[in-house]
Design an enzyme around this catalytic site. Structure first.
Site: not given
Ligand code: 3PY
Ligand code: MG
Length: 258
Positions: A46, A150, A176
């Protein structure tokens, strides 16, 4: 200066804190490393950097004695080996949803016998001050590979992800994870279902003896995650540090604030 050995420090029970870089500028990684973080993650998923700022950011962080780590871009398998070739001592792969995906990441991150990382770490040797034989002998230990958990799917497959050979740690993306667990309703790590999942992940990491890592949106969340058992914690990111430091300076100059 000896290359930072995060694995030994984590095994000794230390909690390590990492800065997070999104800006396209190597000097940011250097400045953060000089301010005392154990590691500096350069975010190529990102973040806004290009390969030159990544390469030079790794060198600047290493020169300051911090471990430079890289979150590789989604689906950018080639960057895994290239980042390590530049001297990265940690690789973070986003959105790993199964043991197979974890194995595919580990294959590119680790030299045989664990994987098939291709040999060309010339820049890493310069940056870390190591000889080829020493680097080959120690790279699989020194360069940590973190699979990001995530999604709800990753939670379902947490045992096979954690037990994949070549995976040293889990790195949780709680934002995420919240988006996935709430089916798109909220990007909020404080949600109870996210907290519950984090407890489950920390326990699984302990059971499988892999490093429990996580991204903390704030220092307050970092402290909560440490209490939950996470030992590698990245906190906020460069734009937030800059804004907070700049506000504190301005307030102090005006004689306002604390
Ligand atoms: C998230 O919290 O999804 C991340 O990828 C943090 O960088
Ligand atoms: Mg993430």
């Amino acid at each position: 200066m000896a290359a930072p050995d995060l694995k030994s420090r984590l095994a000794a029970g230390e909690t390590l804190y990492s800065a997070w870089v999104t800006m396209p500028c190597a000097d940011i990684a250097g400045a953060l490393a000089r301010s005392g973080w154990d590691a500096v993650v350069i975010d190529m998923q990102h973040g806004y950097g290009d390969f030159a700022s990544l390469r030079d950011g790794i060198a600047q962080a290493a020169a300051a004695g911090a471990a430079a780590m890289v979150r590789i871009g989604l689906g950018e398998d080639g960057l895994t080996g290239r980042a390590a070739d530049c001297g990265a001592l940690g690789l973070i792969c986003p959105m790993v949803n199964s043991g197979q995906e974890a194995a595919s990441f580990a294959r590119t991150a680790k030299y045989p016998p664990l994987g098939q990382r291709s040999w060309a770490p010339m820049r890493a040797l310069e940056v870390l001050g190591m000889e080829r034989e020493d680097y080959l002998a120690r790279a699989n230990e020194l360069v940590l590979s973190f699979a990001m958990v995530e999604t709800a799917l990753a939670l379902k497959h947490i045992d096979s992800i954690c037990s994949t050979p070549g995976i040293d740690g889990i790195f949780v993306g709680p934002n995420d994870l919240s988006v996935s667990l709430t089916k798109g309703a909220a990007a909020d790590p404080a949600r109870p279902e996210v907290r519950q999942a984090l407890g489950q992940i920390a326990r699984k990491c302990a059971a499988h003896n892999v490093v429990p890592g996580i991204f903390a949106n704030t220092p307050e969340l970092a402290r909560i995650y440490r209490e939950m058992g996470f030992s590698f914690i990245a906190v906020a990111s460069d734009a937030k540090y800059l804004a907070a430091g700049s506000k504190a300076m301005l307030d102090a100059a005006r004689g306002e604030g604390a």
